[in-house]
Design an enzyme around this catalytic site. Structure first.
Site, PDB file in Angstrom:
ATOM      1  N   CYS A 359       1.104  -1.139  -0.157  1.00 33.15           N
ATOM      2  CA  CYS A 359      -0.030   0.061   0.103  1.00 33.15           C
ATOM      3  C   CYS A 359       0.850   1.263   0.153  1.00 33.15           C
ATOM      4  CB  CYS A 359      -0.942  -0.015   1.332  1.00 33.15           C
ATOM      5  SG  CYS A 359      -2.087  -1.275   0.970  1.00 33.15           S
ATOM      6  N   ALA A 360       2.050   1.239  -0.954  1.00 32.89           N
ATOM      7  CA  ALA A 360       2.932   2.316  -0.688  1.00 32.89           C
ATOM      8  C   ALA A 360       3.155   2.360  -2.264  1.00 32.89           C
ATOM      9  CB  ALA A 360       3.929   2.148   0.257  1.00 32.89           C
TER      10      ALA A 360
END
Ligand SMILES: Cc1ncc(COP(=O)(O)O)c(C=O)c1O
Length: 406
Positions: A359-360
């Site tokens: 999620c980056a």
């Protein structure tokens, strides 16, 4: 050393949970508090004028006070919500509400999507400029670039306290000084900090600080939004319902603004996750009661050993090298092996590792990679587990080499 506090860990010695940035195992205090609450007669909080309702309401407000005391806040500055994501969304919405069109928001390229997407969406809706502080070639937030944003009319800076990919801890005191000089509100995403080091929001002087219960050995579905009283007083609720209004002005909506209960109730419409809040407070109290120096020393020994181990092998690309202060979170790739395949093989050998973009995605893009493996260690992980991990790593690499040559 800490395993006996975590039944799911000591009862599963053949499995090694190395994905603690994602979520953590329940500690005994959380389990016992859950059981204590499950055995109490059930009642909603604040609504009933009977003994059971009063007892649970008292527990709930006590939870708020305990957490406030532990993080250096006032009780009414603690808003219970679902987690870091919800806390960041509420803050983003309330903080951007009254910004003028020429004002801007600054985030960084190292943020989790939860501290990216709310700002992107709200800046788009409100026509505000969104800037991103870049990371260096090593994936660490490049604070030396802050000066480049001084003429950009930044009103809010939202930044992670600890990266969920590199484990690097942001120097909040330096950042806060910059914010004060430039009259900027500082929002801190504490999701990855909380299990390693309970923050003191007064010392940090953060205007807003957010974290989740499931990342600190307590339940999911609970999080804390801390914001300074003067901000909360100004913010308008973004959710409406039972338990947050003083008077019901029937159909005259213009009277509504004066009808909200005081903070924190103004922001807790509906039945809150009160059991989870109580479990979180007991868990944090237990965590704070441990010898913090010993805990820190253990985290640092896990960090040092993992670092040495990963550096030993030329078939590993470590995503972040530096001497910056950090928690034991490591991202890396194994040559010629897709991180998803590697995570699958690690699973076969008893290790839970995360693989993907974590999620980056903006950080992955800055580092010119699509995905990587991640080890994130917690207090119940041991140096012996790292020896077993090294064996598994060698086995997996040998296996992948065979696959390449056939
Ligand atoms: C740095 C960071 N921020 C925010 C979040 C979102 O937390 P939650 O899913 O508990 O809302 C995470 C979750 O991994 C995280 O690592």
């Amino acid at each position: 050393m800490y395993q006996h506090h975590f039944p799911a860990v000591y009862n599963n010695k053949q499995r090694h949970f190395f994905d603690n940035a994602s979520t953590t195992q329940y500690c005994t205090t959380a389990i016992e508090t859950t059981s204590m609450l499950d055995n109490l007669p059930r009642s909603n909080i604040t609504r009933g004028i009977y003994k059971e309702a009063e007892i649970i309401s008292e527990y709930y407000e006590q939870a708020r006070q305990t957490i406030a005391k532990l993080i250096g806040a006032k009780a009414h500055e603690i808003i219970f919500c679902r987690g870091t994501t919800e806390a960041l969304n509420i803050s983003a919405r309330c903080l951007t509400e009254n910004l003028k069109k020429n004002q801007a928001v600054l985030i960084t390229d190292a943020e989790h999507h939860s501290n990216f997407l709310p700002w992107i969406e709200l800046c788009k809706q409100k026509n505000l400029q969104l800037y991103r502080l870049p990371v260096d070639t090593n994936g660490a937030i490049d604070l030396s670039q802050l000066t480049n944003f001084e003429d950009k009319n930044i009103a809010i800076l939202s930044i992670t306290h600890c990266s969920n990919v590199t484990g690097v801890i942001s120097d909040i005191s330096l950042i806060k000084k910059w914010c004060i000089r430039n009259n900027i509100i500082l929002v801190v995403d504490g999701a990855q900090m909380i299990q390693h080091d309970i923050p003191n929001v007064s010392n940090l002087d953060a205007d807003v600080y957010c974290f989740s219960g499931h990342k600190v050995f307590a339940s999911s579905g609970i999080g804390v939004l801390y914001a300074k009283e003067k901000l909360l007083e100004k913010w308008q609720p973004i959710m409406w319902g039972g338990g947050m209004v003083l008077d019901m002005p029937m159909l005259n909506s213009s009277e509504l603004d004066n009808s909200w209960l005081k903070i924190p109730q103004k922001f807790e419409a509906g039945t809150p996750p009160y059991q989870q809040a109580i479990i979180l407070s007991h868990t944090l109290k237990w965590l704070a009661s441990l010898d913090q120096q010993a805990l820190h020393k253990h985290h640092q020994s896990l960090l040092k050993k993992t670092n040495t181990l990963l550096q030993k092998y030329s078939f590993i690309d470590i995503i972040h090298h530096s001497n910056l202060p950090r928690h034991p979170i490591f991202a890396f790739n194994i040559h010629h092996l897709h991180p998803h395949d590697a995570a699958h093989l690690f699973n076969e050998l008893g290790f839970c590792l995360r693989a993907g973009h974590h999620c980056a995605k903006p950080l992955m893009k800055s580092l010119h990679i699509h995905a990587c493996l991640r080890i994130s260690l917690s207090c119940y992980n041991t140096l012996e587990e790292l020896d077993l991990f090294e064996d598994a790593l060698k086995t997996i690499y040998q296996h992948s080499q065979k696959f390449l040559t056939c």
